[in-house]
Design a protein around this motif. Structure first.
Motif, short mmCIF file in Angstrom:
data_model
loop_
_atom_site.label_atom_id
_atom_site.label_comp_id
_atom_site.label_asym_id
_atom_site.label_seq_id
_atom_site.Cartn_x
_atom_site.Cartn_y
_atom_site.Cartn_z
N HIS A 264 -5.14 0.91 7.66
CA HIS A 264 -3.93 0.03 8.09
C HIS A 264 -4.78 -1.15 8.30
CE1 HIS A 264 -0.61 1.94 9.00
NE2 HIS A 264 -1.50 2.85 9.69
N LYS A 267 -6.25 -2.18 4.14
CA LYS A 267 -4.84 -2.68 3.75
C LYS A 267 -4.22 -4.22 4.51
CE LYS A 267 0.37 -2.66 3.22
NZ LYS A 267 1.67 -1.78 3.17
N ASN A 287 -0.02 -5.40 -6.17
CA ASN A 287 0.54 -4.22 -5.94
C ASN A 287 -0.66 -3.85 -7.01
OD1 ASN A 287 2.26 -4.27 -4.23
ND2 ASN A 287 3.97 -3.51 -4.69
N ASN A 305 -0.53 4.48 -3.11
CA ASN A 305 1.07 3.90 -2.67
C ASN A 305 0.98 3.54 -0.86
OD1 ASN A 305 2.70 4.97 -4.71
ND2 ASN A 305 2.13 7.01 -3.52
N GLN A 309 2.07 -2.82 -1.30
CA GLN A 309 3.30 -3.98 0.05
C GLN A 309 4.51 -3.44 -0.97
OE1 GLN A 309 2.70 -4.91 2.75
NE2 GLN A 309 3.93 -7.23 2.83
N ARG A 310 5.86 -3.23 0.32
CA ARG A 310 7.33 -3.41 0.44
C ARG A 310 7.78 -4.15 0.88
NH1 ARG A 310 4.39 1.40 -0.05
NH2 ARG A 310 4.78 2.85 -1.97
N ASP A 313 7.87 -3.66 5.10
CA ASP A 313 6.88 -2.33 5.40
C ASP A 313 6.50 -2.61 6.54
OD1 ASP A 313 5.54 -0.47 4.10
OD2 ASP A 313 4.39 -1.48 2.69
N ASP A 315 4.06 -3.01 10.32
CA ASP A 315 2.76 -3.27 10.31
C ASP A 315 3.03 -2.83 11.29
OD1 ASP A 315 -0.34 -4.34 9.86
OD2 ASP A 315 0.52 -5.94 10.91
#
Length: 446
Positions: A264, A267, A287, A305, A309-310, A313, A315
């Protein structure tokens, strides 16, 4: 004109001499003590009340002097301050369970402080009241500063976070998908250097020191002033369960301690770089850049995957809370402080990991210490530890997994009353509140 404390130029010059290698060398020299079942020799004059000894000797000491005993004490204190920090955080968690939110903040602050002192000790900075020292690469000790503990700890950590050694530590010790952070940043930014500094990382995680200054005000308010406002209910049993479950899963040692947290963190760092330096990516989407980086590093589809970023999403809530800047009197500021303390303690664990690897030692070398601590503090039952680090860490984690599962099943009944929650779930809540175990997970390198 601002009254915010700062380091003088003389203090900055001395601080720039600080050496983590000198501390590692001193720690290596303790192996003989470990083999005798002690952290320090009984003859070490700093083994009891180091701050008092330095206070007494300060006037007679040269501005630069040699003292191998002090170096050995400093190196051992890296472990001890970190463990004490996790212990404070455990007490903070227990206060959260009781709804004593003022104590949550107070104890979380001291967890932050201990984590900071541990980090600084690993880097060659000794915080001893108003008699603070710096150790250089040759093992020479310098009188550093007479500023008080709280002030010099934060100022020193802030300055260290800007240094190349900070970036190197994060780059080597934070790893995701079997790749250290510096490899990710090298591929992501297409630069041969780790130029995303420790200062930027700390800011990205919400651990910037300006916020800690605000938290000190919060600590003083909690410690010395009455609370006129009626206490809020804090968080619900269900929300508490979600939070404590996340803390433990972020620290899961079954593969590598903090591997979930570090995924995490990676990311979060990549997203921040992309948003701050978008021009260097030539118009490519985040992405698309992540996909190419994952292909270049050969880390597979799962990593790709996860890092993409979606919309919507979620956190990691720890990172979200740590980035918050809620006021002293906000009902939920305690979650922010707790999360920042957790992240700083993760950094102190990284410092220990690096020191152990470079000294050629492991947690097995000082099992006499941590095993006794685990027994005497009630973390484990007598006879539970078998003397093999890997097996003992596994058994400590199994208890946590069982408690997470058991408490989750208990909450399926939609328990909303804290008294009922504690009465019926205490067998699961107690082990989950003992965050000191995470200190051992971090030290084990499991």
């Amino acid at each position: 004109m601002s009254n915010k404390p700062t380091l003088t130029q003389s203090e900055l010059d001395i601080l720039s001499l600080a050496s983590s290698q000198a501390v590692t060398n001193a720690f290596s020299s303790l192996k003989g003590c470990f083999q005798r079942g002690v952290l320090l020799s009984d003859e070490n004059p700093y083994s009891c009340s180091a701050s008092d000894k330095l206070k007494t000797d300060w006037k007679d000491l040269e501005d630069q002097f040699r003292d191998d005993s002090l170096l050995e004490y400093l190196s051992a204190s890296v472990l001890l301050h970190a463990y004490d920090g996790w212990s404070y955080l455990a007490q903070s968690m227990q206060s959260m369970i009781r709804g004593d939110l003022g104590a949550v903040r107070h104890l979380a602050y001291y967890a932050e402080l201990r984590a900071s002192i541990s980090i600084l000790a690993s880097q060659g900075v000794g915080i001893y009241g108003c008699n603070n020292v710096v150790v250089d690469s040759a093992g020479c000790v310098y009188k550093f500063s007479k500023k008080s503990t709280h002030t010099i700890a934060w100022l020193s950590l802030e300055e260290w976070s800007k240094s190349s050694s900070s970036g190197e530590l994060f780059g080597e010790e934070i790893a995701a998908f079997s790749r250290p952070l510096h490899e990710w940043l090298h591929e992501f930014e297409k630069t041969p250097l780790l130029n995303y500094t420790g200062a930027s990382l700390i800011n990205a995680w919400g651990c910037d020191l300006e916020k800690y200054s605000g938290d000190r005000g919060s600590r003083n308010e909690v410690s010395y002033q009455v609370n006129i406002k009626n206490p809020e209910s804090g968080i619900s049993p269900k929300n508490f369960y979600d939070f404590i479950k996340e803390i433990w899963e972020a620290s899961d040692p079954s593969m590598l301690a903090f591997s979930s947290l570090d995924m995490h963190l990676l990311k979060s760092v990549l997203l921040r770089i992309y948003n701050d330096k978008g021009v260097i990516f030539g118009g490519k989407s985040y992405n698309d850049v992540v996909s190419q980086v994952c292909d270049d590093l050969g880390v597979g589809e799962y990593a790709k995957n996860f890092l993409k970023q979606r919309d919507g999403d979620p956190d990691l809530s720890i990172l979200g809370h740590a980035r918050n800047d809620r006021s002293t009197f906000d009902d939920y500021q305690f979650l922010d402080m707790f999360s920042r303390a957790f992240l700083l303690l993760r950094i102190s664990s990284a410092c220990i990991s690096k020191m152990l690897k470079e000294s050629g030692m492991s947690m097995d070398d000082f099992d006499f210490w941590w095993g006794e601590v685990a027994y005497s503090s009630g973390l484990v039952e007598e006879g539970m530890l078998v003397g093999d680090c890997e097996a003992d860490i596994e058994s400590l984690w199994i208890e946590i997994e069982d408690a997470i599962t058991g408490l989750g099943e208990h909450l399926e009944e939609e328990v909303t009353c804290w008294k009922k929650f504690m009465r019926d779930g205490h067998l699961f809540v107690e082990p989950l509140s003992r965050l000191e175990k995470i200190a051992f997970f971090g030290m084990s390198g499991a």
